[in-house]
Design a protein around this motif. Structure first.
Motif, PDB file in Angstrom:
ATOM      1  N   LEU A  68       5.176  45.145  54.782  1.00 57.62           N
ATOM      2  CA  LEU A  68       6.068  44.001  54.997  1.00 57.62           C
ATOM      3  C   LEU A  68       6.554  43.955  56.438  1.00 57.62           C
ATOM      4  O   LEU A  68       6.650  42.874  57.041  1.00 57.62           O
ATOM      5  CB  LEU A  68       7.257  44.080  54.036  1.00 57.62           C
ATOM      6  CG  LEU A  68       6.925  43.892  52.545  1.00 57.62           C
ATOM      7  CD1 LEU A  68       8.178  44.074  51.700  1.00 57.62           C
ATOM      8  CD2 LEU A  68       6.323  42.512  52.300  1.00 57.62           C
ATOM      9  N   GLN A  69       6.843  45.126  57.005  1.00 56.53           N
ATOM     10  CA  GLN A  69       7.321  45.159  58.379  1.00 56.53           C
ATOM     11  C   GLN A  69       6.242  44.678  59.339  1.00 56.53           C
ATOM     12  O   GLN A  69       6.524  43.990  60.321  1.00 56.53           O
ATOM     13  CB  GLN A  69       7.742  46.590  58.741  1.00 56.53           C
ATOM     14  CG  GLN A  69       8.364  46.749  60.113  1.00 56.53           C
ATOM     15  CD  GLN A  69       9.728  46.073  60.209  1.00 56.53           C
ATOM     16  OE1 GLN A  69      10.493  46.093  59.248  1.00 56.53           O
ATOM     17  NE2 GLN A  69      10.046  45.477  61.345  1.00 56.53           N
ATOM     18  N   HIS A  70       4.999  45.000  59.031  1.00 54.39           N
ATOM     19  CA  HIS A  70       3.902  44.645  59.925  1.00 54.39           C
ATOM     20  C   HIS A  70       3.401  43.223  59.698  1.00 54.39           C
ATOM     21  O   HIS A  70       3.047  42.524  60.655  1.00 54.39           O
ATOM     22  CB  HIS A  70       2.752  45.636  59.730  1.00 54.39           C
ATOM     23  CG  HIS A  70       1.659  45.503  60.734  1.00 54.39           C
ATOM     24  ND1 HIS A  70       1.854  45.663  62.090  1.00 54.39           N
ATOM     25  CD2 HIS A  70       0.331  45.217  60.589  1.00 54.39           C
ATOM     26  CE1 HIS A  70       0.725  45.496  62.736  1.00 54.39           C
ATOM     27  NE2 HIS A  70      -0.231  45.211  61.839  1.00 54.39           N
ATOM     28  N   ALA A 180       1.156  55.875  55.449  1.00 49.56           N
ATOM     29  CA  ALA A 180       1.406  54.495  55.054  1.00 49.56           C
ATOM     30  C   ALA A 180       1.322  53.556  56.252  1.00 49.56           C
ATOM     31  O   ALA A 180       0.734  52.464  56.182  1.00 49.56           O
ATOM     32  CB  ALA A 180       2.785  54.386  54.395  1.00 49.56           C
ATOM     33  N   VAL A 181       1.870  53.983  57.377  1.00 51.32           N
ATOM     34  CA  VAL A 181       1.805  53.177  58.600  1.00 51.32           C
ATOM     35  C   VAL A 181       0.362  53.047  59.066  1.00 51.32           C
ATOM     36  O   VAL A 181      -0.097  51.959  59.459  1.00 51.32           O
ATOM     37  CB  VAL A 181       2.689  53.804  59.694  1.00 51.32           C
ATOM     38  CG1 VAL A 181       2.407  53.172  61.052  1.00 51.32           C
ATOM     39  CG2 VAL A 181       4.158  53.650  59.325  1.00 51.32           C
ATOM     40  N   PHE A 212       5.392  52.334  63.403  1.00 52.56           N
ATOM     41  CA  PHE A 212       6.177  53.464  62.929  1.00 52.56           C
ATOM     42  C   PHE A 212       7.608  53.393  63.467  1.00 52.56           C
ATOM     43  O   PHE A 212       8.576  53.625  62.734  1.00 52.56           O
ATOM     44  CB  PHE A 212       5.499  54.767  63.362  1.00 52.56           C
ATOM     45  CG  PHE A 212       6.130  56.012  62.781  1.00 52.56           C
ATOM     46  CD1 PHE A 212       5.997  56.300  61.435  1.00 52.56           C
ATOM     47  CD2 PHE A 212       6.852  56.884  63.584  1.00 52.56           C
ATOM     48  CE1 PHE A 212       6.571  57.446  60.903  1.00 52.56           C
ATOM     49  CE2 PHE A 212       7.427  58.023  63.055  1.00 52.56           C
ATOM     50  CZ  PHE A 212       7.288  58.307  61.708  1.00 52.56           C
ATOM     51  N   GLN A 213       7.740  53.054  64.743  1.00 49.18           N
ATOM     52  CA  GLN A 213       9.081  52.933  65.327  1.00 49.18           C
ATOM     53  C   GLN A 213       9.863  51.795  64.694  1.00 49.18           C
ATOM     54  O   GLN A 213      11.065  51.915  64.449  1.00 49.18           O
ATOM     55  CB  GLN A 213       8.963  52.725  66.840  1.00 49.18           C
ATOM     56  CG  GLN A 213       8.522  53.979  67.606  1.00 49.18           C
ATOM     57  CD  GLN A 213       8.533  53.754  69.096  1.00 49.18           C
ATOM     58  OE1 GLN A 213       8.028  52.737  69.583  1.00 49.18           O
ATOM     59  NE2 GLN A 213       9.112  54.703  69.831  1.00 49.18           N
ATOM     60  N   ARG A 214       9.190  50.691  64.414  1.00 52.33           N
ATOM     61  CA  ARG A 214       9.876  49.557  63.787  1.00 52.33           C
ATOM     62  C   ARG A 214      10.362  49.912  62.389  1.00 52.33           C
ATOM     63  O   ARG A 214      11.463  49.533  61.986  1.00 52.33           O
ATOM     64  CB  ARG A 214       8.940  48.353  63.737  1.00 52.33           C
ATOM     65  CG  ARG A 214       8.767  47.671  65.106  1.00 52.33           C
ATOM     66  CD  ARG A 214       7.529  46.798  65.147  1.00 52.33           C
ATOM     67  NE  ARG A 214       7.478  45.827  64.063  1.00 52.33           N
ATOM     68  CZ  ARG A 214       6.398  45.122  63.736  1.00 52.33           C
ATOM     69  NH1 ARG A 214       5.273  45.302  64.426  1.00 52.33           N
ATOM     70  NH2 ARG A 214       6.428  44.261  62.752  1.00 52.33           N
ATOM     71  N   VAL A 215       9.549  50.640  61.646  1.00 48.16           N
ATOM     72  CA  VAL A 215       9.960  51.045  60.301  1.00 48.16           C
ATOM     73  C   VAL A 215      11.146  51.993  60.378  1.00 48.16           C
ATOM     74  O   VAL A 215      12.114  51.870  59.610  1.00 48.16           O
ATOM     75  CB  VAL A 215       8.782  51.707  59.556  1.00 48.16           C
ATOM     76  CG1 VAL A 215       9.252  52.328  58.241  1.00 48.16           C
ATOM     77  CG2 VAL A 215       7.685  50.692  59.283  1.00 48.16           C
ATOM     78  N   GLN A 216      11.108  52.911  61.338  1.00 52.02           N
ATOM     79  CA  GLN A 216      12.234  53.832  61.486  1.00 52.02           C
ATOM     80  C   GLN A 216      13.506  53.096  61.872  1.00 52.02           C
ATOM     81  O   GLN A 216      14.589  53.370  61.347  1.00 52.02           O
ATOM     82  CB  GLN A 216      11.900  54.890  62.535  1.00 52.02           C
ATOM     83  CG  GLN A 216      10.885  55.928  62.068  1.00 52.02           C
ATOM     84  CD  GLN A 216      10.665  57.003  63.103  1.00 52.02           C
ATOM     85  OE1 GLN A 216      10.431  56.693  64.267  1.00 52.02           O
ATOM     86  NE2 GLN A 216      10.755  58.256  62.696  1.00 52.02           N
ATOM     87  N   THR A 217      13.375  52.157  62.783  1.00 57.26           N
ATOM     88  CA  THR A 217      14.547  51.378  63.214  1.00 57.26           C
ATOM     89  C   THR A 217      15.109  50.583  62.050  1.00 57.26           C
ATOM     90  O   THR A 217      16.336  50.508  61.854  1.00 57.26           O
ATOM     91  CB  THR A 217      14.163  50.447  64.365  1.00 57.26           C
ATOM     92  OG1 THR A 217      13.652  51.227  65.451  1.00 57.26           O
ATOM     93  CG2 THR A 217      15.369  49.639  64.829  1.00 57.26           C
ATOM     94  N   ALA A 218      14.206  49.946  61.260  1.00 54.41           N
ATOM     95  CA  ALA A 218      14.660  49.150  60.118  1.00 54.41           C
ATOM     96  C   ALA A 218      15.400  50.007  59.102  1.00 54.41           C
ATOM     97  O   ALA A 218      16.298  49.528  58.415  1.00 54.41           O
ATOM     98  CB  ALA A 218      13.462  48.456  59.461  1.00 54.41           C
ATOM     99  N   ARG A 219      15.075  51.258  59.041  1.00 54.71           N
ATOM    100  CA  ARG A 219      15.729  52.164  58.087  1.00 54.71           C
ATOM    101  C   ARG A 219      16.919  52.881  58.701  1.00 54.71           C
ATOM    102  O   ARG A 219      17.549  53.713  58.044  1.00 54.71           O
ATOM    103  CB  ARG A 219      14.728  53.191  57.574  1.00 54.71           C
ATOM    104  CG  ARG A 219      13.621  52.595  56.722  1.00 54.71           C
ATOM    105  CD  ARG A 219      12.732  53.663  56.147  1.00 54.71           C
ATOM    106  NE  ARG A 219      11.758  53.119  55.230  1.00 54.71           N
ATOM    107  CZ  ARG A 219      10.914  53.835  54.502  1.00 54.71           C
ATOM    108  NH1 ARG A 219      10.945  55.161  54.613  1.00 54.71           N
ATOM    109  NH2 ARG A 219      10.050  53.259  53.689  1.00 54.71           N
ATOM    110  N   GLY A 220      17.185  52.597  59.977  1.00 51.58           N
ATOM    111  CA  GLY A 220      18.307  53.244  60.639  1.00 51.58           C
ATOM    112  C   GLY A 220      18.068  54.696  60.946  1.00 51.58           C
ATOM    113  O   GLY A 220      19.009  55.485  61.024  1.00 51.58           O
TER     114      GLY A 220
END
Length: 758
Positions: A68-70, A180-181, A212-220
């Protein structure tokens, strides 16, 4: 014109019926897993794809989040089309400048679902319409699930489920966030981002890292500095383990996902053991072998090898040898002894006759063409002597060995009369799984139950049909004990915890070995699927070493197996196998079943009076001379002859002094002689033109001390002979009463009929 097109699309949107979520022609790969969820086999679909259908809950949350993030961060808020992204993508199409993709996940699924060409404006409009139509009839979770099942992941891999199995080597619910990424960036450009080489994976690094960075950022989460790439497996290996059982299970079930009882590690261990053995024995012409490993208490099959090489055409490797019917040779003998133990015919130390014998027109021989003479039941089974086994089979009460096998689930296609007494020597054919089931019964509780191939949990409280035991726990225990290794065996047989039996079929076509160790039954077979014989197919020399070698590699756990409460260990005479008297000097301990086993006081060792001057036996001490008391063995004449023929002559008791009455011979038995040949109530056919078929052998078993027997046919005296030696009789056609009398006056008779043919 634009308004008309818009109105037409709107009308179609409202009037068109609900479409099927997947294209009607879509098929999915079928999967076979082991008991622990490890993939064993993955099939291609009808259109040559690897495509696995999963429910949304089966996908890793990390994969869903990364996808979804991608692909579509606003998936759950838009109606199937994201206007801002769509306009940006439309402008990029018109201006021929990259502006980023405008397709939502729903639109991408619509393109896959309807196989749309979306590079033109008209194609894009149809894609938009189809996306709206799908959104109208299906929920967001349904659409996301369908997309994840159909999205391209490079080559002929479609769907995240198949991609995870092939690119990550694990089910999709087990993948890590990094994996997953790595998977989530592939569908955007599957032809360029498919894992192929190290260089290709390095090209993926930037896209993977950004996501990977975007997913980490989205999860805080704090950004994780990476020092490498999210390398997937470029050497995609499609699982093809346990091909014979996988094919069988997929043919027998309709499910796309089949979880078997196999243990992948044990399966590979058995396959490796068989492959190594074949590699070493190829010069002997040993090229094919099969094996099956069963956990006896559950009857679950843990390893299943149907041939020595599934893709080896030279050995017809795709034939499943586990279900092929073959002669088991002597591998059925343990069950004869088990039945005989339960019926009170023998105990393990009972003496049996291993000598030349005829059973009607059936004249079996031992493998070595020799005879061991009198031999204990335990040794007769372990040494696989044929004559004692056939003799016991003849004495079994109905339904006998044939009925036992039928009740145990062995598919014997013909009647009991067809097999006759050849059944214990391999006269009927069995499959490897049938034989494994029989030995599982012997190792477990004596009850017949089918082998299990599907890993299914039995619901608590569910009714279960429990078959009646075919062998008691006592008989099962005693047979296993009789099949335990002996001192002096081949060095290859180095595990005393293995109870084992071999079988060699007629003319060396099949070599079997079946073993029981702990809770596990292992059966191996060596031979050729086309039935070609080979002198090297002697089971004790080829199949037994393979059995022990495979057990060594498996390292199976042992368990304590105390004797059942129904058996006792007692002291026995080492010579006769019966309860010792004070005259029995050599003793040993052995098992028996109280109230069932035929255990009587030893009548072989007897104390007698001997005149030291004449060395003759004296019946009573009259006080006129000095006599000695000595213990001697008293064997029946036929057993003495068997000992002599076997090369182990026994010392005979001294002869009676002249004038002694045999009827008072110091406890000598007065049992009447038993006619062994001819057999009563049979019809004997005599060939007048063939001298070798014009006579009938007359033979009887007598009590100890008998020196001569006399034969009569009606009132006609036929002649005299020593008890253990046959007398030939050339009869005429008709009904005859054959009578035998020993030198003590005891007699018996039988009735036969003789027919004469040319």
């Amino acid at each position: 014109m634009g308004l008309i097109t818009t109105l037409t699309l709107a009308l179609l949107y409202l009037l068109l019926p609900k479409p099927e979520l997947y294209p009607p022609s879509t098929t999915f790969s079928r999967q076979v897993y082991d008991r622990h969820g490890q993939l064993l086999n993955l099939t291609l679909t009808a259109d040559g794809k690897y495509r696995v259908r999963l429910a949304l809950d089966d996908f890793s949350p990390d994969l869903i989040a990364a996808t979804l993030q991608h692909e579509d961060r606003h998936f759950y808020t838009h109606p199937g089309v994201n206007p801002v992204s769509l306009l940006r993508g439309f402008w990029g199409m018109v201006s021929r400048t990259p502006r980023g993709g405008g397709s939502t996940i729903t639109m991408q699924f619509a393109r896959l679902r309807y196989d749309l060409e979306t590079r033109s404006i008209s194609g894009k409009l149809v894609q938009v319409f189809r996306a709206l139509q799908l959104e109208r009839h299906y929920s967001k979770p349904q659409l996301l699930e369908a997309y994840l099942n159909l999205a391209p992941y490079g080559g002929n891999v479609e769907g995240a489920g198949a991609a995870s199995l092939l690119w990550c080597g694990k089910p999709v619910h087990e993948i890590s966030l990094r994996e997953a990424v790595a998977l989530s960036v592939i569908p955007q450009s599957p032809s360029r981002r498919t894992p192929k080489t190290k260089e290709d994976n390095e090209k993926l690094a930037a896209a993977q890292y950004r996501l990977f960075q975007r997913v980490q950022t989205a999860r805080g989460l704090r950004a994780d500095p990476l020092d490498g790439t999210f390398t997937l497996r470029p050497d995609r290996t499609v699982p093809r383990d346990a091909p014979h059982l996988s094919r069988r299970l997929l043919e027998e079930t309709r499910n796309d996902l089949v979880q078997s009882t196999l243990d992948a590690d044990k399966q590979r261990t058995v396959e490796a053991a068989l492959a190594d053995y074949l590699g070493r024995k190829r010069e002997l012409g040993i090229r094919n072998t099969c094996a099956i490993l069963v956990h006896a208490p559950s009857r679950e099959v843990l390893a299943y090898v149907g041939s020595g090489g599934f893709l080896n055409e030279a050995i017809q490797g795709q034939v499943d040898g586990v279900v092929a019917r073959r002669s088991p040779g002597s591998a059925l003998k343990p069950f004869i002894y088990g039945l005989a133990l339960d019926q009170g015919l023998i105990h393990p130390r009972t003496l049996l006759r291993d000598s030349k014998a005829s059973f009607g027109e059936y004249n079996p021989e031992n493998f070595d063409r020799g005879f061991a003479g009198p031999i204990s039941a335990s040794e007769a089974l372990y040494r696989s002597r044929n004559i004692p086994a056939v003799s016991l089979t003849q004495r079994l009460a109905a339904p006998g060995l044939y009925g036992f096998m039928k009740q145990a689930g062995v598919a014997l296609p013909k009647s009991a009369d067809h097999y006759g007494l050849s059944l214990p020597l391999g006269g009927g054919e069995v499959t490897m799984e049938e034989l494994a089931g029989l030995y599982s019964l012997l190792l477990d509780d004596g009850r017949p139950r089918p082998l299990r191939y599907l890993h299914e949990k039995v619901k608590e409280g569910a009714p279960q049909q429990i078959a009646e035991p075919l062998l008691t726990p006592e008989a099962c225990f005693l047979v296993r004990d009789m099949l335990t290794l002996r001192e002096g065996d081949d060095a290859a047989f180095d595990d005393p915890n293995v109870h084992w039996k071999t079988g060699t079929s007629h003319r060396f076509r099949d070599a079997w070995a079946a073993g029981m160790r702990g809770d596990y039954v292992l059966v191996v077979w060596i031979g050729n699927f086309d039935g070609r014989a080979n002198p090297a197919f002697v089971a004790r020399e080829c199949a037994a070493p393979l059995l022990f070698e495979t057990y060594r590699r498996l390292r199976l756990p042992l368990k304590e197996s105390p004797p059942p409460a129904g058996v006792e260990r007692i002291e026995l005479c080492a010579v006769s196998g019966q309860m010792p008297t004070p005259h029995c000097q050599h003793r040993l301990h052995g098992w028996f079943i109280p109230g069932v086993s035929p255990v009587t006081p030893c009548d072989i060792h007897r104390e007698i009076l001997v005149d030291p001057l004449t060395h003759l036996r004296v019946l009573r001490d009259d006080g006129t001379r000095e006599l000695q008391r000595e213990v001697h063995e008293f064997w029946t004449p036929d057993l003495l002859e068997l000992f002599r023929q076997a090369g182990v002559p026994r010392r005979e008791a001294p002869a009676l002094e002249p004038g002694s009455a045999p009827s008072l011979a110091g406890g000598d038995s007065r049992t009447a002689p038993r006619i062994v040949s001819p057999r009563p109530a049979l019809v004997y056919t005599i060939r007048a033109s063939d001298p070798s078929h014009r006579t009938i052998s007359l033979l009887a078993e007598t009590s100890a001390g008998v020196r001569k027997v006399f034969w009569f046919a009606g009132q006609q005296f036929l002649g005299a002979s020593e008890p253990a030696k046959p007398l030939s009789w050339e009869p005429r056609a008709g009904k005859w009463t054959v009578q035998v009398m020993d030198d003590r006056g005891q007699s018996s008779s039988c009735h036969i009929r003789v027919e004469m043919v040319e």
